[in-house]
Design a protein around this motif. Structure first.
Motif, PDB file in Angstrom:
ATOM      1  N   ILE A 167      52.630   5.816 -24.841  1.00  0.00           N
ATOM      2  CA  ILE A 167      53.645   4.991 -24.032  1.00  0.00           C
ATOM      3  C   ILE A 167      53.205   4.877 -22.558  1.00  0.00           C
ATOM      4  O   ILE A 167      53.930   4.362 -21.657  1.00  0.00           O
ATOM      5  N   GLY A 168      51.946   5.253 -22.308  1.00  0.00           N
ATOM      6  CA  GLY A 168      51.698   5.112 -20.948  1.00  0.00           C
ATOM      7  C   GLY A 168      50.067   5.531 -20.768  1.00  0.00           C
ATOM      8  O   GLY A 168      49.433   5.828 -21.532  1.00  0.00           O
ATOM      9  N   ILE A 169      49.721   5.561 -19.469  1.00  0.00           N
ATOM     10  CA  ILE A 169      48.307   5.488 -18.965  1.00  0.00           C
ATOM     11  C   ILE A 169      48.091   6.803 -18.082  1.00  0.00           C
ATOM     12  O   ILE A 169      49.194   6.842 -17.311  1.00  0.00           O
ATOM     13  N   PRO A 170      47.156   7.560 -18.264  1.00  0.00           N
ATOM     14  CA  PRO A 170      47.089   8.979 -17.395  1.00  0.00           C
ATOM     15  C   PRO A 170      47.084   8.728 -16.158  1.00  0.00           C
ATOM     16  O   PRO A 170      46.600   7.831 -15.558  1.00  0.00           O
ATOM     17  N   VAL A 171      47.779   9.708 -15.461  1.00  0.00           N
ATOM     18  CA  VAL A 171      47.872   9.936 -14.135  1.00  0.00           C
ATOM     19  C   VAL A 171      47.408  11.022 -13.470  1.00  0.00           C
ATOM     20  O   VAL A 171      47.870  12.195 -14.166  1.00  0.00           O
ATOM     21  N   GLU A 172      46.494  11.165 -12.528  1.00  0.00           N
ATOM     22  CA  GLU A 172      46.149  12.506 -12.073  1.00  0.00           C
ATOM     23  C   GLU A 172      46.999  13.269 -10.939  1.00  0.00           C
ATOM     24  O   GLU A 172      47.223  14.369 -10.797  1.00  0.00           O
ATOM     25  N   ARG A 173      47.569  12.348 -10.131  1.00  0.00           N
ATOM     26  CA  ARG A 173      48.456  12.746  -8.976  1.00  0.00           C
ATOM     27  C   ARG A 173      49.654  12.133  -8.791  1.00  0.00           C
ATOM     28  O   ARG A 173      49.906  11.171  -9.234  1.00  0.00           O
ATOM     29  N   LEU A 174      50.788  13.184  -8.784  1.00  0.00           N
ATOM     30  CA  LEU A 174      52.143  13.010  -8.338  1.00  0.00           C
ATOM     31  C   LEU A 174      52.497  12.802  -6.841  1.00  0.00           C
ATOM     32  O   LEU A 174      52.024  13.352  -6.011  1.00  0.00           O
ATOM     33  N   LYS A 175      53.232  11.776  -6.576  1.00  0.00           N
ATOM     34  CA  LYS A 175      53.521  11.705  -5.236  1.00  0.00           C
ATOM     35  C   LYS A 175      54.190  12.969  -4.765  1.00  0.00           C
ATOM     36  O   LYS A 175      55.077  13.748  -5.331  1.00  0.00           O
TER      37      LYS A 175
END
Length: 259
Positions: A144-152
């Motif tokens: 359902i999504g694309i991998p993200v490394e960092r959160l705000k």
């Protein structure tokens, strides 16, 4: 049965809460929807984080937690789905996740579900509902999504330790008007050792005894204890501590330790 919890600032007056729940039930009729709260102050990210951080772990593993705070569409805001300690969280990348999580999440994706333009102003009933129901149905985050490394990142104000004094502040006032500070039990115990203490706050008020429960003092008397959140709390037995003691959000409290 799958569980989806709701933490929002939608309130109880309007139809928004019903629209959100109806959207979820239309997608996943047998899901168990649990309201954590819809009474978060408008756009108050720290308040939402505090409430969810202190409640999510009571739910079964695999629960999906929808965070409906400051999520109106904007070109520079990402909608994320996150797996943390075997729970799932869906919300805007506005710093709320960094305030909830104590360590790195296991998996994070930017939700790639196509936005229905007629719900652009109210993504809770569209992208958020679809993402939550997909996860609750067992669909992996990677679908359902694309991998993200960092959160705000967003940082809460931390207590300051100065020799034998902890300077903290009020971070939450609950429905009983109990005043919760940012001084954790771990920090208090670490600095205290075997010493006595004096808790100081507005109007020259002091407390020198740590209570185990609210009824430990006579009705109307003030007390302090470590409540269910494990943060130092100032309360009154069957009284309105915030109003009667004049303590409100961001007010300073100090704890002095002595022999």
């Amino acid at each position: 049965m799958a569980v989806i919890t709701l933490t929002t600032d939608l309130g109880d007056k309007d139809f928004y809460q019903a629209a959100l729940k109806g959207s979820i039930l239309s997608l996943l009729p047998n899901v168990n929807i649990v309201d954590i709260t819809h009474s978060i102050a408008a756009f108050n990210i720290p308040q939402a984080a505090f409430v969810l951080k202190n409640s999510f772990h009571y739910f079964p593993k695999g629960t999906v937690h929808l965070i409906g705070i400051d999520c109106v569409y904007s070109e520079d805001v990402r909608y994320l789905a996150v797996r943390y300690r075997d729970h799932y969280f869906v919300g805007s990348d506005n710093g709320v996740f960094s305030l909830i999580f104590e360590d790195e999440p296991s998996e994070t994706v930017e939700i790639s579900i196509i936005q229905d333009l007629k719900f652009l102003h109210f993504p809770l009933t569209d992208i958020f509902a679809k993402a939550c129901c997909s996860i609750a149905s067992g669909i992996p985050l990677g679908e359902i999504g694309i991998p993200v490394e960092r959160l705000k990142q967003k940082v809460n104000l931390s207590p300051v330790i100065d020799k034998d004094i902890i300077r903290g502040s009020v971070i939450y006032i609950d429905s009983f008007q109990n005043v919760i500070t940012n001084i954790s039990k771990d920090l208090f115990t670490k600095v205290q050792g075997n010493r006595k203490f004096t808790l100081n706050f507005k109007r020259g008020e002091t407390i020198t005894h740590l209570s185990w429960h609210y009824n430990e003092v006579p009705e109307g008397e003030k007390l302090c204890l470590f409540g269910i959140s494990n943060h130092l709390e100032i309360a009154m037995n069957k009284g309105n501590a915030s109003q009667l003691l004049g303590l409100y959000l961001n007010d300073i409290v100090t704890v002095e330790f002595h022999s």
